[in-house]
Design a protein around this motif. Structure first.
Motif, mmCIF file in Angstrom:
data_model
loop_
_atom_site.group_PDB
_atom_site.id
_atom_site.type_symbol
_atom_site.label_atom_id
_atom_site.label_comp_id
_atom_site.label_asym_id
_atom_site.label_seq_id
_atom_site.Cartn_x
_atom_site.Cartn_y
_atom_site.Cartn_z
ATOM 1 N N HIS A 77 96.564 -27.628 28.314
ATOM 2 C CA HIS A 77 95.987 -27.528 27.163
ATOM 3 C C HIS A 77 94.603 -27.989 27.021
ATOM 4 O O HIS A 77 93.541 -27.814 26.089
ATOM 5 C CB HIS A 77 96.809 -28.076 25.769
ATOM 6 C CG HIS A 77 98.027 -27.387 25.605
ATOM 7 N ND1 HIS A 77 98.283 -26.271 25.378
ATOM 8 C CD2 HIS A 77 99.290 -28.221 25.754
ATOM 9 C CE1 HIS A 77 99.604 -25.850 25.283
ATOM 10 N NE2 HIS A 77 100.261 -27.092 25.481
ATOM 11 N N ASP A 91 91.492 -24.181 24.468
ATOM 12 C CA ASP A 91 91.541 -23.017 23.433
ATOM 13 C C ASP A 91 90.920 -23.626 22.195
ATOM 14 O O ASP A 91 90.588 -24.640 22.073
ATOM 15 C CB ASP A 91 92.778 -22.614 23.441
ATOM 16 C CG ASP A 91 94.075 -23.767 22.935
ATOM 17 O OD1 ASP A 91 93.475 -24.619 22.228
ATOM 18 O OD2 ASP A 91 94.820 -23.577 23.503
ATOM 19 N N TYR A 107 92.524 -24.226 19.317
ATOM 20 C CA TYR A 107 93.914 -24.757 18.542
ATOM 21 C C TYR A 107 93.743 -26.351 18.580
ATOM 22 O O TYR A 107 94.235 -27.094 17.611
ATOM 23 C CB TYR A 107 95.085 -24.454 19.198
ATOM 24 C CG TYR A 107 95.211 -23.114 18.969
ATOM 25 C CD1 TYR A 107 95.418 -22.592 17.869
ATOM 26 C CD2 TYR A 107 95.793 -22.402 19.977
ATOM 27 C CE1 TYR A 107 95.731 -21.025 17.572
ATOM 28 C CE2 TYR A 107 95.858 -21.091 20.050
ATOM 29 C CZ TYR A 107 96.083 -20.154 18.842
ATOM 30 O OH TYR A 107 96.333 -19.023 18.675
ATOM 31 N N ARG A 108 92.709 -27.146 19.049
ATOM 32 C CA ARG A 108 92.647 -28.558 19.211
ATOM 33 C C ARG A 108 91.391 -29.009 19.432
ATOM 34 O O ARG A 108 90.177 -28.189 19.671
ATOM 35 C CB ARG A 108 93.543 -29.155 20.321
ATOM 36 C CG ARG A 108 93.297 -28.509 21.734
ATOM 37 C CD ARG A 108 94.560 -28.411 22.586
ATOM 38 N NE ARG A 108 95.246 -27.142 22.552
ATOM 39 C CZ ARG A 108 96.532 -26.870 22.129
ATOM 40 N NH1 ARG A 108 97.110 -28.017 21.923
ATOM 41 N NH2 ARG A 108 97.043 -25.823 22.039
ATOM 42 N N ASN A 159 105.280 -20.876 18.686
ATOM 43 C CA ASN A 159 103.983 -21.656 18.363
ATOM 44 C C ASN A 159 103.104 -21.651 19.203
ATOM 45 O O ASN A 159 102.976 -22.185 20.465
ATOM 46 C CB ASN A 159 104.553 -23.018 18.223
ATOM 47 C CG ASN A 159 103.413 -24.064 17.852
ATOM 48 O OD1 ASN A 159 102.523 -23.491 17.582
ATOM 49 N ND2 ASN A 159 103.873 -25.125 17.824
ATOM 50 N N ALA A 184 100.254 -22.385 19.337
ATOM 51 C CA ALA A 184 99.296 -23.439 19.488
ATOM 52 C C ALA A 184 99.860 -24.418 20.692
ATOM 53 O O ALA A 184 99.153 -25.394 20.828
ATOM 54 C CB ALA A 184 99.144 -24.176 18.115
ATOM 55 N N ASP A 197 100.931 -32.153 21.639
ATOM 56 C CA ASP A 197 100.691 -31.563 22.487
ATOM 57 C C ASP A 197 100.453 -32.479 23.938
ATOM 58 O O ASP A 197 99.838 -31.994 24.941
ATOM 59 C CB ASP A 197 99.329 -30.591 22.596
ATOM 60 C CG ASP A 197 98.173 -31.359 22.374
ATOM 61 O OD1 ASP A 197 98.233 -32.492 22.114
ATOM 62 O OD2 ASP A 197 97.143 -30.614 21.954
ATOM 63 N N VAL A 242 93.564 -31.916 14.032
ATOM 64 C CA VAL A 242 93.453 -30.517 14.709
ATOM 65 C C VAL A 242 92.643 -29.551 13.716
ATOM 66 O O VAL A 242 92.390 -29.897 12.573
ATOM 67 C CB VAL A 242 94.955 -29.904 15.131
ATOM 68 C CG1 VAL A 242 95.503 -30.762 16.136
ATOM 69 C CG2 VAL A 242 95.542 -29.743 13.887
ATOM 70 N N ASP A 247 92.693 -23.970 11.404
ATOM 71 C CA ASP A 247 93.511 -22.752 11.882
ATOM 72 C C ASP A 247 94.823 -23.288 12.425
ATOM 73 O O ASP A 247 95.808 -22.462 12.340
ATOM 74 C CB ASP A 247 92.778 -21.730 12.766
ATOM 75 C CG ASP A 247 91.475 -20.999 12.182
ATOM 76 O OD1 ASP A 247 91.618 -21.001 10.855
ATOM 77 O OD2 ASP A 247 90.621 -20.539 12.910
ATOM 78 N N THR A 248 94.920 -24.100 13.146
ATOM 79 C CA THR A 248 96.007 -24.642 13.731
ATOM 80 C C THR A 248 97.145 -25.175 12.761
ATOM 81 O O THR A 248 98.231 -24.944 12.934
ATOM 82 C CB THR A 248 95.548 -25.958 14.782
ATOM 83 O OG1 THR A 248 94.825 -25.721 15.537
ATOM 84 C CG2 THR A 248 96.817 -26.513 15.645
#
Length: 330
Positions: free
Chosen positions: A132, A157, A159-160, A242, A244, A270, A315, A318-319
């Motif tokens: 990630h 990405d 997501y974080r 998921n 994410a 994560d 985060v 959107d996550t």
């Protein structure tokens, strides 16, 4: 990738240089991951005290930390004390976290599930971090009059968030961290201004406020399971598909010490970032989805089958919304 003849020619011309740079990048990534692993272990084996500055959402606060290393019979323990504003202490001891608010004459105790400050969740998670994040070393710096290695952790990405870390060369203690928005702005930061490595005992971790002088609201965990099953639970919850990439780390059913309502608490990670999911009986009929933003902290609340699902974490918005939409009963 553009496959025009011009670009192919450029690629062939500079292929040896690209391979050299790629090799350097891989070495930097391996070195960065090794530093992260060492940092993850260091917090458990160190006794230390220090003062640090925390900056979040435009607010600056100064705190003191007292940390006692883990033993064969007990996990590492620590106490955080606010040095400005209202008196506050957060104590992690004997698998219980206590928030002490002497100015309000109250305290809250609950079973510990959160990570310790200045210790990211790194054990057995290097593979997850590599999937990630891109990790690289960025030279050396100096924090709290100590030399440290700089490590840049960039998300692969949206997501974080990213991290800029400075890890003490001698002890591998995390001396500073910056949480970064994709646009490069700093959302939150911690930085030691002084740190001393000295022997700590359990007496140093106790609160300065006598427990008998406070009104306590205690967490009431009912059942706990590290996996996805909970014996005796009337309703089980999970995160479905998921995208994410956050895995379940902790699951508990409890009675909230504040509202006294029954709720389920899931903690996802994560490897670096951590997200909490709270499921409780629906508070208000007809309530629509809502969002929360407090600097680096984002939240999303939604209704589902007579329950309220609240997702909170450092985060992107959107996550938390994505995780909330994939929370389901089973």
């Amino acid at each position: 990738m553009n496959t025009s003849s011009v670009l192919r020619a450029i690629f062939r011309k500079f292929l040896p240089l690209c391979c050299l740079l790629l090799g350097s990048s891989n070495l930097a990534a391996e070195e960065g991951l090794q530093i992260l692993e060492e940092m993850g272990r260091a917090a458990d084996v160190l006794d230390y005290t220090g003062e640090f500055v925390h900056v979040s959402n435009g607010h600056i606060s100064t705190m003191k930390i007292v940390h006692m290393q883990a033993t064969e019979s007990a996990p590492s323990q620590q106490k955080l004390m606010a040095l400005d504003g209202s008196m506050r202490e957060i104590i992690l001891q004997n698998d219980v976290v206590a928030c002490v608010l002497p100015d309000q004459g109250m305290g809250v105790r609950e079973k510990r599930q959160a990570r310790q400050l200045f210790k990211l969740n790194l054990s057995d998670r290097v593979d997850s971090i590599s999937r990630h994040y891109e990790v690289s070393t960025q030279g050396t710096a100096r924090v709290a009059n100590r030399d440290c290695d700089q490590v840049e952790v960039s998300p692969r990405d949206d997501y974080r968030y990213g991290y800029s870390l400075c890890v003490d060369k001698a002890t591998r203690l995390l001396l500073s961290t910056e949480l970064k928005h994709p646009d490069g702005s700093i959302l939150e930061s911690y930085k030691f201004v002084s740190v001393n490595f000295e022997q700590i005992d359990s007496g140093d971790i106790r609160s300065r406020t006598p427990a008998g002088s406070l009104q306590w609201m205690d967490d009431q965990p009912q059942t706990r399971d590290e996996g996805s099953q909970m014996s005796g639970a009337t309703q089980k919850w999970r995160i479905g598909e998921n995208p994410a990439g956050f895995d379940l780390e902790y699951y508990i059913e409890r009675i909230s010490p504040m509202s006294k309502a029954k709720l389920v608490h899931l903690v996802l990670t994560d490897g670096l970032a951590q997200v909490s999911v709270f499921v409780s009986p629906e508070e208000e009929a007809g309530k629509t989805a809502s969002t929360l933003n407090m600097g680096s902290l984002n939240g999303y609340r939604n209704r589902l089958n007579g329950h309220t699902v609240t997702v909170v974490g450092e985060v992107p918005q959107d996550t938390v919304a994505l995780i909330a939409r994939h929370t389901q009963a089973y």
